[in-house]
Structures are given as structure tokens and as C-alpha cells.
Design a protein around this motif. Structure first.
Motif, mmCIF file in Angstrom:
data_model
loop_
_atom_site.group_PDB
_atom_site.id
_atom_site.type_symbol
_atom_site.label_atom_id
_atom_site.label_comp_id
_atom_site.label_asym_id
_atom_site.label_seq_id
_atom_site.Cartn_x
_atom_site.Cartn_y
_atom_site.Cartn_z
ATOM 1 N N THR A 1 18.269 -14.598 42.764
ATOM 2 C CA THR A 1 18.748 -13.220 42.961
ATOM 3 C C THR A 1 17.624 -12.215 43.162
ATOM 4 O OG1 THR A 1 18.772 -12.776 40.570
ATOM 5 C CG2 THR A 1 20.776 -13.719 41.541
ATOM 6 N N VAL A 2 16.357 -12.660 43.084
ATOM 7 C CA VAL A 2 15.223 -11.743 43.213
ATOM 8 C C VAL A 2 14.746 -11.742 44.665
ATOM 9 C CG1 VAL A 2 12.876 -11.212 42.452
ATOM 10 C CG2 VAL A 2 14.528 -12.186 40.828
ATOM 11 N N SER B 1 6.774 -19.202 38.665
ATOM 12 C CA SER B 1 7.955 -18.520 39.197
ATOM 13 C C SER B 1 8.848 -18.027 38.065
ATOM 14 C CB SER B 1 8.748 -19.448 40.114
ATOM 15 O OG SER B 1 7.996 -19.825 41.246
ATOM 16 N N ALA B 2 9.005 -18.851 37.033
ATOM 17 C CA ALA B 2 9.833 -18.453 35.896
ATOM 18 C C ALA B 2 9.217 -17.280 35.152
ATOM 19 C CB ALA B 2 10.024 -19.641 34.955
ATOM 20 N N GLY C 1 9.640 -14.184 37.391
ATOM 21 C CA GLY C 1 11.037 -13.765 37.403
ATOM 22 C C GLY C 1 11.437 -13.041 36.138
ATOM 23 N N ARG C 2 10.981 -13.557 34.992
ATOM 24 C CA ARG C 2 11.293 -12.905 33.712
ATOM 25 C C ARG C 2 10.603 -11.546 33.604
ATOM 26 N NH1 ARG C 2 12.207 -17.044 29.717
ATOM 27 N NH2 ARG C 2 11.814 -15.512 28.051
ATOM 28 N N ALA D 1 12.459 -8.871 35.648
ATOM 29 C CA ALA D 1 13.911 -8.848 35.450
ATOM 30 C C ALA D 1 14.446 -7.442 35.228
ATOM 31 C CB ALA D 1 14.293 -9.753 34.276
ATOM 32 N N THR E 1 21.862 -26.139 35.698
ATOM 33 C CA THR E 1 21.376 -24.904 35.090
ATOM 34 C C THR E 1 21.499 -25.011 33.575
ATOM 35 O OG1 THR E 1 23.550 -23.841 35.105
ATOM 36 C CG2 THR E 1 22.191 -23.583 37.087
ATOM 37 N N THR F 1 12.222 -18.805 44.979
ATOM 38 C CA THR F 1 13.606 -18.486 45.320
ATOM 39 C C THR F 1 14.583 -19.454 44.661
ATOM 40 O OG1 THR F 1 12.910 -17.523 47.417
ATOM 41 C CG2 THR F 1 15.224 -18.158 47.234
ATOM 42 N N ASN G 1 14.542 -18.297 41.011
ATOM 43 C CA ASN G 1 15.066 -16.924 40.851
ATOM 44 C C ASN G 1 15.861 -16.532 42.094
ATOM 45 O OD1 ASN G 1 13.321 -16.170 38.339
ATOM 46 N ND2 ASN G 1 11.817 -16.871 39.842
#
Length: 563
Positions: free
Chosen positions: A75-76, A39-40, A43-44, A47, A496, A70, A73
Motif C-alpha cells: 500500500t506504500v 523494506s519492513a 515501511g514501518r 507508516a 500473511t 512493494t 508494503n
């Protein structure tokens, strides 16, 4: 959500490989947080406004991947393509392979910048190749990222036609050393059949199980197996791997005759019957469950703390999958009173003799390693025995635990040789851990939104976490490493990057007058006390009653469960 330092390294290496090769494979076993890491990466990669698709081959994986993505990330935007919904509206779409591989669905797929393949050892199958080829056709510059726990397939078919390189591999030893899996204790036991098993013919996919059945499916052998099991693991939830359905049925009958609640699952059972049987095992109404290649992959029951191998495995990946069923740690909220500190592996076949360890190097070409498994010399009887075992199968000598350094990139570690000191995990944590009393009996770390602690009582550790708007809860019970891992993950989940305090200057500033006013005199006169140390002490003070209730309650539940 905050990634573990090792997860961050995996993500960075994966991104670098995608940039260099436009494809890469990441190897991440059970408990590594595979979904968090993919997921990371996704997401990157999107971006800057790109579009991605995450593939899975089962409905439940699609839903799990989307939910975890979710959280990583928030906001995606996401959407789903499965049997009931076919939407590409999200920036990242989660798709079921059987659905997407159909002509009509595939033709509607927009151009992608990234294709993520979960369980990527399936990537060379025809359905996956159709999807990959369509992605490349629509956008030759698209990246392909795969993640799997088992890169070496049983059919020896390599993954190089899809992946030209391996970005990173998190080893099982790392996860055991960091407390995210429990330690295996392996015993190789010969009940008079090993020489016969060594002569069993190999087929294209494995040993000939009909020949194995002829050797293992005998009452004297089964009786000896149960006697050894009672001696070493008679109080444990146990999964038994058998050669044939008839063999498994006879093993179950023998366990029942010995007064042990046992059941069978196999591929010919209806889904409803199998679900009912596994549910009874999960509720501990059944103690032993025998199976034939059903529970090898994709089944997790954390309380399982014994694995019995009544069949050999020609492929190390199969052995790793079978042993892995017993390595999960236990969430005390889900299984109150269950304390799990290790997993006993009783190998009555030859898998440990053949393969030696749970570590496996990736071979994208599908070749298998040749040669003998590593051995060690028993200090008592001088016999050459598998390096994995913790007790000599010939004379019964019990070996002390080795404690090698097991850091990132460590060499292959034998089954019984995983260890890392608590201080190493604390150093790797994104948070500053405070030893409240200087004796290691109470450790606390704070974030902006949450706190976590590890507390020792009567030779056992208890991981506890609290957060704003949430009552403090029990996270883990058992060995200190497992409790530290669970507590650190609680902070990672609820905090975070901005709230990870470890490198913040204010940590080392003197405690404030307001903080000191709430502390006892011994701390008020400690002029070296920092603001962060004071905050950890106050966290413990304000939550002391709840912590005590959780610890004493868990101890009472464990005693009751063991009675």
C-alpha cells in the motif's frame, strides 16, 4: 508476505535502535533476506506518513529493492531517481547513488524522515557522505539506517562516522543451521608452499599478490592443486580464486590439459566477453572458472559447490566473500537435476590458517582482530590444525560433524561446525507442521492461500509448495534442512500474519465430520485427530499424484545429471 521469525527480530531490533540513536547498522549476510528486512523497517518507519529514500549503488539493486519493497508494503507508493527518471512522488523513493550525489539532483531532494543505505559498507565514500550530509541538513531529526553483509572494509576504514551502533547481526552460522545456506566442508592442503606464503609481505590493502604469484604460479604447484581437486571435488562446478591474471590463465590452461572445461574472467575483459563466459559457466558448459578479484563480491551462481583458494587473504571479509560464492542453495526450477548438499572449500593458501572461521565480529572503528586463529588437535596424529577443517591436512583423519546448538545469538561457530535439528526449525516456523505418518518422511503445513511439504525418498528430501491459482512446484532437493527452509519460505511468501496458524485455537479442535468423510478408516477412528492435522492429511491426499510426479521426476533428473 510474512517475514521469518529471525527476520522479524532483526526488524524489531533495528526499529528500537533507530528510536534510541537515530542511526543504526544491521548486518545481514547472503540468504538472510536483507532486502525484505530493510523494506519492513522502511515501511514501518513511514507508516505514519513520513518520507524515505533507499540508496543503492547499482541499477539492478535499485530495481530489485523496489520490487521487493512493494511485495512487503503493497500500500506504500514508490518512485525512482536514476539516470533516466527523477521522481520524488512516492512515499519511498529508490535512488541510484551516482545520480543522486550530483549537485542538481541533490538540491531537488525533499526533506526525508529516513535514509536507508543498502550495501552500507560504502557509506563512508564521498558520494554517500554528500547525500547523508544533505539529508541531515534538510532534517536534523532524520534517521539513517544501513544494511550490509560485509561491515569490516578491506581498507580498514571504519563506519563509525556514519553509524554509532549495530542493531543486530545475523551470522552465517545461523543461516547454515536453518537451511538457508549449505554447509561448507573445508580442507587446508599444503602443496609445499605454506611456509613461503607465511612470509609474503602485506600491502595497505592485502598480501602482495606479485609475491604470491611467484610462489603459486608454478606448474608443479598447479598440477598438485588439480590432483587434489579431482580427488575431492572433480564432479563439481568450481570457482578458483588466483593471485594474478597470469596465474589464473596458467591455471585454466592446466585444467584444460587435464580434460576439464575451464575459463578465465578478469577485470580487463570487456563486459560482453565476461558475460558470455559467465553464462557458459551458468549453463554448465564450463565446469571451472578462474578469476582474479572479479567474482569476490556480487556474483552468485547457486550450482557452484566448490571454491578453490589459490591466494591468501589478509582480511577475513575477503575470505568470507570468496567462500560465500559456494554457499547458496539451489532452486530446482531454475537448475533442474542439480542437487547440492554442501560446498567443498579447498584452501591451498593460508586464509583458513589465519582466520579460522567464517564468522566475523563487527568493528565500526575499522580495527582488525589480532592474534592466532583458533585451532583443534587432530585425534589421530595430535597435530594442531585450523578449527575449520574437516580433514587433517597432515594425516588425512576425517572428523565427524559436530552438532552444537546454534540458535539466535549463538557463539562463533567454526566452518565445519554448523548444525541444527529439523525440530528446531519447525518450532521457529510461523506455521504448524504436521508429521503425517509419525516417521518424519512426510511433513505438511497449510495456510489460507498456500501449502508446503517436505517428503523423503531414498535418503534425499524434496521440498514442494502449492498455492491457490498455482500448480504445486518443486522448491528444493537435497538435505532435509534446506528443503524445510525452502518450504517454510514458500508459506512466508504466499501468506500473511493473519493466515499463520500456529497460535490459533481452532488448530486443536477435533476434526470435523466433513473432513473425516474424506479420510481413510484409520484416521476416522483416531479420536485425537485435530482439525488442522486433518487439513494437512487432506492436502496431501488431494495433491498426492502431483507430489509423487514431482518427487520421482526430480529423482530421475538428478540421476540423469549425475550420469
Amino acid at each position: 508476505m510474512l517475514l521469518r521469525p529471525r527476520q522479524n527480530l532483526f526488524v524489531e531490533r533495528s526499529l528500537a535502535a533507530l528510536d534510541t540513536h537515530d542511526n543504526t547498522l544491521g548486518v545481514a549476510p547472503t540468504a538472510s533476506g536483507k532486502t525484505v528486512m530493510l523494506s519492513a523497517v522502511a515501511g514501518r518507519m513511514v507508516a505514519g506518513g513520513g518520507k524515505a529514500c533507499v540508496l543503492a549503488h547499482r541499477d539492478e539493486l535499485t530495481a530489485q529493492n523496489r520490487a521487493k519493497f512493494t511485495r512487503v508494503n503493497p500500500t506504500v507508493s514508490t518512485s525512482v531517481v536514476d539516470a533516466t527518471t527523477k521522481s520524488w512522488d512516492g512515499q519511498v523513493t529508490f535512488a541510484m547513488v551516482p545520480t543522486l550525489a550530483r549537485d542538481a539532483t541533490l538540491s531537488a531532494m525533499p526533506a526525508l524522515d529516513l535514509l536507508v543505505i543498502d550495501e552500507a559498507h560504502h557509506a563512508v565514500a564521498d558520494s554517500y557522505r554528500r547525500i547523508i550530509d544533505r539529508v541531515r541538513e534538510a532534517n536534523p531529526d532524520a534517521r539513517i539506517f544501513g544494511v550490509t553483509a560485509t561491515p569490516n572494509r578491506g581498507d580498514r576504514k571504519g563506519l563509525r562516522e556514519v553509524f554509532s551502533n549495530v542493531a543486530d547481526q545475523i551470522r552465517i552460522g545461523e543461516l547454515i543451521a536453518s537451511g538457508h545456506l549449505v554447509r561448507p566442508r573445508s580442507f587446508v592442503i599444503d602443496v609445499g608452499v605454506q611456509e613461503a606464503l607465511k612470509k609474503v609481505r602485506k600491502t595497505a590493502s592485502d598480501f602482495d599478490m606479485s609475491e604470491v604469484d611467484a610462489i603459486m604460479n608454478k606448474q608443479p604447484v598447479t598440477d598438485a592443486v588439480i590432483a587434489h581437486w579431482k580427488e575431492k571435488a572433480g564432479d563439481r562446478q568450481t570457482i578458483v580464486f588466483c593471485s594474478t591474471v597470469d596465474h589464473a590463465a596458467n591455471v585454466v590452461m592446466a585444467y584444460r590439459a587435464a580434460g576439464v572445461a575451464a575459463a578465465l574472467v578478469h577485470g580487463e575483459m570487456g563486459s560482453s566477453e565476461r558475460k558470455q563466459t559467465l553464462s557458459a559457466y551458468d549453463r554448465r558448459e564450463i565446469q571451472v572458472i578462474a578469476n582474479v578479484a572479479v567474482l569476490t563480491e556480487g556474483y552468485d551462481n547457486p550450482p557452484t559447490s566448490c571454491v578453490v583458494l589459490l591466494r591468501p587473504s589478509s582480511y577475513k571479509s575477503t575470505m568470507i566473500q570468496m567462500v560465500g560464492r559456494g554457499l547458496r542453495t539451489v532452486d530446482p526450477a531454475e537448475y533442474p537435476g542439480v542437487v547440492k548438499t554442501d560446498c567443498i572449500v579447498l584452501d591451498f593458501g593460508t586464509s583458513s590458517l589465519i582466520h579460522g572461521t567464517l564468522e566475523q565480529d563487527v568493528d565500526l572503528d575499522g580495527n582488525t582482530m589480532a592474534g592466532e586463529a583458533p585451532t583443534k588437535t587432530c585425534p589421530s596424529c595430535k597435530a594442531e590444525i585450523p578449527i575449520a577443517v574437516t580433514e587433517c591436512p597432515l594425516c588425512g583423519e576425517v572428523f565427524p560433524r559436530d552438532e552444537p546448538e546454534a540458535g539466535e545469538g549463538a557463539d562463533v561457530i567454526p566452518l565445519s561446525g554448523f548444525m541444527m535439528t529439523e525440530i528446531d526449525l519447525l518450532k521457529r516456523s510461523s506455521f504448524e507442521w504436521v508429521d503425517l505418518h509419525g516417521d518424519g518422511a512426510a511433513l505438511v503445513a497449510n495456510g489460507f492461500n498456500a501449502w508446503a511439504g517436505v517428503f523423503a525418498l531414498n535418503g534425499r528430501s524434496y521440498g514442494i509448495g502449492g498455492a491457490q491459482g498455482k500448480r504445486a512446484r518443486l522448491l528444493a532437493v537435497g538435505e532435509a534442512m534446506v528443503c524445510l527452509a525452502a518450504a517454510d519460505d514458500w508459506l512466508n511468501t504466499n501468506e500473511t500474519d493473519e493466515s499463520a496458524h500456529k497460535t490459533r485455537n481452532w488448530l486443536r479442535q477435533p476434526a470435523t465430520e466433513r473432513q473425516l468423510a474424506y479420510l481413510s478408516a484409520e484416521f476416522r477412528h483416531d479420536f485425537s485427530l485435530t482439525r488442522y492435522q486433518a487439513s494437512a492429511l487432506l492436502t496431501f491426499r488431494f495433491n498426492r499424484d502431483r507430489i509423487r510426479n514431482l518427487v520421482f521426476g526430480a529423482e530421475k533428473a538428478a540421476l540423469a545429471a549425475a550420469a
